[in-house]
Design a protein around this motif. Structure first.
Motif, PDB file in Angstrom:
ATOM      1  N   GLU A 264       0.822  -1.208   0.000  1.00  0.00           N
ATOM      2  CA  GLU A 264       0.000   0.000   0.000  1.00  0.00           C
ATOM      3  C   GLU A 264       0.858   1.261   0.000  1.00  0.00           C
ATOM      4  O   GLU A 264       0.555   2.228  -0.700  1.00  0.00           O
ATOM      5  N   LEU A 265       1.929   1.245   0.774  1.00  0.00           N
ATOM      6  CA  LEU A 265       2.839   2.386   0.814  1.00  0.00           C
ATOM      7  C   LEU A 265       3.499   2.602  -0.545  1.00  0.00           C
ATOM      8  O   LEU A 265       3.577   3.735  -1.041  1.00  0.00           O
ATOM      9  N   ALA A 266       3.955   1.531  -1.167  1.00  0.00           N
ATOM     10  CA  ALA A 266       4.583   1.642  -2.482  1.00  0.00           C
ATOM     11  C   ALA A 266       3.584   2.150  -3.517  1.00  0.00           C
ATOM     12  O   ALA A 266       3.926   2.989  -4.362  1.00  0.00           O
ATOM     13  N   ALA A 267       2.353   1.669  -3.459  1.00  0.00           N
ATOM     14  CA  ALA A 267       1.326   2.125  -4.394  1.00  0.00           C
ATOM     15  C   ALA A 267       1.031   3.602  -4.194  1.00  0.00           C
ATOM     16  O   ALA A 267       0.875   4.348  -5.167  1.00  0.00           O
ATOM     17  N   GLN A 268       0.973   4.049  -2.969  1.00  0.00           N
ATOM     18  CA  GLN A 268       0.732   5.464  -2.681  1.00  0.00           C
ATOM     19  C   GLN A 268       1.884   6.322  -3.187  1.00  0.00           C
ATOM     20  O   GLN A 268       1.665   7.366  -3.805  1.00  0.00           O
ATOM     21  N   ARG A 269       3.113   5.891  -2.932  1.00  0.00           N
ATOM     22  CA  ARG A 269       4.284   6.622  -3.416  1.00  0.00           C
ATOM     23  C   ARG A 269       4.281   6.695  -4.935  1.00  0.00           C
ATOM     24  O   ARG A 269       4.622   7.730  -5.520  1.00  0.00           O
ATOM     25  N   TYR A 270       3.878   5.619  -5.594  1.00  0.00           N
ATOM     26  CA  TYR A 270       3.818   5.586  -7.049  1.00  0.00           C
ATOM     27  C   TYR A 270       2.780   6.582  -7.566  1.00  0.00           C
ATOM     28  O   TYR A 270       3.042   7.326  -8.505  1.00  0.00           O
ATOM     29  N   ARG A 271       1.602   6.602  -6.963  1.00  0.00           N
ATOM     30  CA  ARG A 271       0.560   7.552  -7.381  1.00  0.00           C
ATOM     31  C   ARG A 271       1.030   8.989  -7.188  1.00  0.00           C
ATOM     32  O   ARG A 271       0.806   9.840  -8.044  1.00  0.00           O
ATOM     33  N   GLU A 272       1.674   9.262  -6.077  1.00  0.00           N
ATOM     34  CA  GLU A 272       2.175  10.612  -5.817  1.00  0.00           C
ATOM     35  C   GLU A 272       3.253  10.996  -6.829  1.00  0.00           C
ATOM     36  O   GLU A 272       3.291  12.143  -7.306  1.00  0.00           O
ATOM     37  N   ALA A 273       4.109  10.056  -7.181  1.00  0.00           N
ATOM     38  CA  ALA A 273       5.153  10.336  -8.171  1.00  0.00           C
ATOM     39  C   ALA A 273       4.546  10.596  -9.544  1.00  0.00           C
ATOM     40  O   ALA A 273       4.992  11.502 -10.260  1.00  0.00           O
ATOM     41  N   GLU A 274       3.522   9.827  -9.925  1.00  0.00           N
ATOM     42  CA  GLU A 274       2.838  10.063 -11.199  1.00  0.00           C
ATOM     43  C   GLU A 274       2.206  11.453 -11.226  1.00  0.00           C
ATOM     44  O   GLU A 274       2.288  12.148 -12.236  1.00  0.00           O
ATOM     45  N   GLU A 275       1.570  11.847 -10.137  1.00  0.00           N
ATOM     46  CA  GLU A 275       0.956  13.170 -10.062  1.00  0.00           C
ATOM     47  C   GLU A 275       2.001  14.273 -10.163  1.00  0.00           C
ATOM     48  O   GLU A 275       1.794  15.277 -10.850  1.00  0.00           O
ATOM     49  N   ALA A 276       3.125  14.080  -9.485  1.00  0.00           N
ATOM     50  CA  ALA A 276       4.199  15.072  -9.546  1.00  0.00           C
ATOM     51  C   ALA A 276       4.777  15.160 -10.956  1.00  0.00           C
ATOM     52  O   ALA A 276       5.043  16.255 -11.455  1.00  0.00           O
ATOM     53  N   LEU A 277       4.948  14.021 -11.605  1.00  0.00           N
ATOM     54  CA  LEU A 277       5.472  14.006 -12.970  1.00  0.00           C
ATOM     55  C   LEU A 277       4.514  14.702 -13.927  1.00  0.00           C
ATOM     56  O   LEU A 277       4.933  15.495 -14.772  1.00  0.00           O
ATOM     57  N   GLU A 278       3.234  14.437 -13.795  1.00  0.00           N
ATOM     58  CA  GLU A 278       2.237  15.089 -14.643  1.00  0.00           C
ATOM     59  C   GLU A 278       2.245  16.604 -14.422  1.00  0.00           C
ATOM     60  O   GLU A 278       2.178  17.382 -15.373  1.00  0.00           O
TER      61      GLU A 278
END
Length: 72
Positions: free
Chosen positions: A7-21
């Motif tokens: 869950e932590l890794a998935a959250q970090r991934y979503r946050e990174a995608e949002e930051a990249l966008e």
């Protein structure tokens, strides 16, 4: 089964995608600001291409798809 790390890794991934966008949108906005200036033909395109690594074709597509750009 412990899914906390997943869950932590998935959250970090979503946050990174949002930051990249967000960064992509910021970069496109700044590039369009330069490309839309009257002097863009006098080095603006070259500067944007050099800094971003984007091709001339991509820059032209970006200009064509910009809000307020004339439609063909």
């Amino acid at each position: 089964m412990d899914t906390a790390k997943l869950e932590l890794a998935a959250q970090r991934y979503r946050e990174a995608e949002e930051a990249l966008e967000g960064a992509r949108l910021d970069l496109q906005t700044e590039a369009l600001a330069i490309l839309s200036q009257d002097d863009a033909q006098h080095g603006g395109q070259a500067a944007v291409a050099r800094v971003t690594g984007w091709s001339r074709e991509y820059l032209l597509r970006l200009l064509e798809n910009a809000p307020g750009a004339p439609r063909r």
